[in-house]
Design an enzyme around this catalytic site. Sequence first.
Site, PDB file in Angstrom:
ATOM      1  N   LYS A  19       0.773  -1.273   0.085  1.00  0.00           N
ATOM      2  CA  LYS A  19      -0.016   0.045  -0.132  1.00  0.00           C
ATOM      3  C   LYS A  19       0.911   1.375   0.027  1.00  0.00           C
ATOM      4  CE  LYS A  19      -1.660   0.961   4.279  1.00  0.00           C
ATOM      5  NZ  LYS A  19      -2.337   0.845   5.313  1.00  0.00           N
ATOM      6  N   TYR A 121       7.751 -17.180   3.021  1.00  0.00           N
ATOM      7  CA  TYR A 121       8.862 -17.320   2.206  1.00  0.00           C
ATOM      8  C   TYR A 121       9.201 -18.478   1.469  1.00  0.00           C
ATOM      9  CZ  TYR A 121      10.479 -12.535   1.741  1.00  0.00           C
ATOM     10  OH  TYR A 121      10.703 -11.132   1.497  1.00  0.00           O
ATOM     11  N   HIS A 238      20.907  -2.048   5.710  1.00  0.00           N
ATOM     12  CA  HIS A 238      20.864  -0.822   5.092  1.00  0.00           C
ATOM     13  C   HIS A 238      22.550  -0.109   5.429  1.00  0.00           C
ATOM     14  CE1 HIS A 238      16.855  -1.018   4.273  1.00  0.00           C
ATOM     15  NE2 HIS A 238      16.454  -0.541   5.326  1.00  0.00           N
TER      16      HIS A 238
END
Length: 491
Positions: A19, A121, A238
Amino acid sequence: TPLTSHIFFIFGASGDLAKKKIYPTLWWLYRDGFLPERIRFIGYARSQITIATIFEHAAKYMKVENHERETFQKFVELNSYCVGHYDVEKDFQHLNDEANRLSKQESAHRLFYLALPPNVYESVTELISKHCRPKPPGWIRLIVEKPFGKDLQSSNKLSEHLSKCYVEEEIYRIDHYLGKEMVQNIIVLRFANHILSRVWNRDSIAAVIIIFKEDIGTQGRGGYFDQFGIIRDVIQNHLMQILSIVAMEKPRSTKGEDIRDEKVKLLRCISPVKPEDVVIGQYIGDKDSGDVEHQQGYLDDKTVPDNSTTPTYAQLILNINNERWAGVPFILRAGKALNEKKAEIRIQFRDAPGAMFDEDIRENDPNGRLARDELVMRVQPNEAIYLKLNTKRPGEMGFIIEETELDLTYGDRYQGVKLPDAYERLILDVFMGSKINFVRSDELQEAWRIVDPILELVDQKKLPLIPYKFGVFGIPEAFEAAAKHGYIFRG
Ligand code: BG6
């Protein structure tokens, strides 16, 4: 109707990521004419909803302008939704039939975006491979979101499973930080500027710090977050990705494999983090704050267990044992519920040698030392690169020294240039088959190896968890540890 050339599947179509990020990104790419003309999109999830409901929920994030209504309508018509379980063979057969029926083309290329919780998964990837591959010459590309496992062992297990169903070329492990402008710029800054490449080593650099800060708490994502914590959520992926690009040797070319080879080589030189080089914390509510969100601590989140010891803040100090970096601390620091949203890389240079200016006035430095030069790359917000330097205070008699900046703030220098969202670039990369900005399985494995022993200690509650108030600048213990390793904080 003309044959469809590509089908883009969104798994987890009813979820948060779909979304907020995936549907909006697909719309923007479509609107801007980047996608193949004969494409279709198929959402898949367990919820008994319709595509209209999905678009209603995503509307807020899609930002459709009035003059775009017609184009948007065309985009909507290319979308459909299919209900199914994540582990039921016949649901995948049905999805495949639907795809063939809608596209009238069994060899259309197929892209699968898996915006799913990790527990499904294995079955999903297996069943896609078994039932939903296109007929040749159509190709299949699988885009997988983190978490790729929970630790080294589970990540290896997942990789092994994926490698049974797919060849590595078919797998795109997304790390959306690799899609950010400034992260992509590190390679250019480092290797296209001789002035920097000469000093990019232990002789000139005293410390490197990579910082991630958020000014929000878990905001309803506590259920997910609590199983992972900040090290798995942000640092292992990250920040470690940024680190590998900041520190790697020069790749032979800009080809994906050359760059990824160098990133892996670099990660291999890092030993697992030691407990004494770790600071972790968890935010508590600030009852005196006027901001209601700040009054809520991590444990006040209804989706978080009452006795949770999951860290929402962590600092790890790493050493890279190679010729270029031995002895230089690489500090990875990440925290939620702090005073600001910011991500930046700071390269701090060594002290200027000699005592020439010792007698001069340096109002800014309580220790009476010259400030160190520092190169800062601000990833977000307001992308910028600036170099902190000492300068003579203009207009003054004699040598009054103050710090200033050579400043390349993108908003000023590149006015009007639109920087695409990270997901836009990365999804486009998948269409083009470019792997530069995706994580290879060996990189992933190395990144887990480095944090694995610490995760174990954290999970076993063997490290002190420091409480900090929602909205603070940071945790003093972390600043002290960084200072002890040679990073001088100057604000
Ligand atoms: C995600 C994390 O990967 O990155 C989130 O799961 C975090 O916890 C987000 O909020 C930060 O992304 P960005 O692009 O807003 O810095």
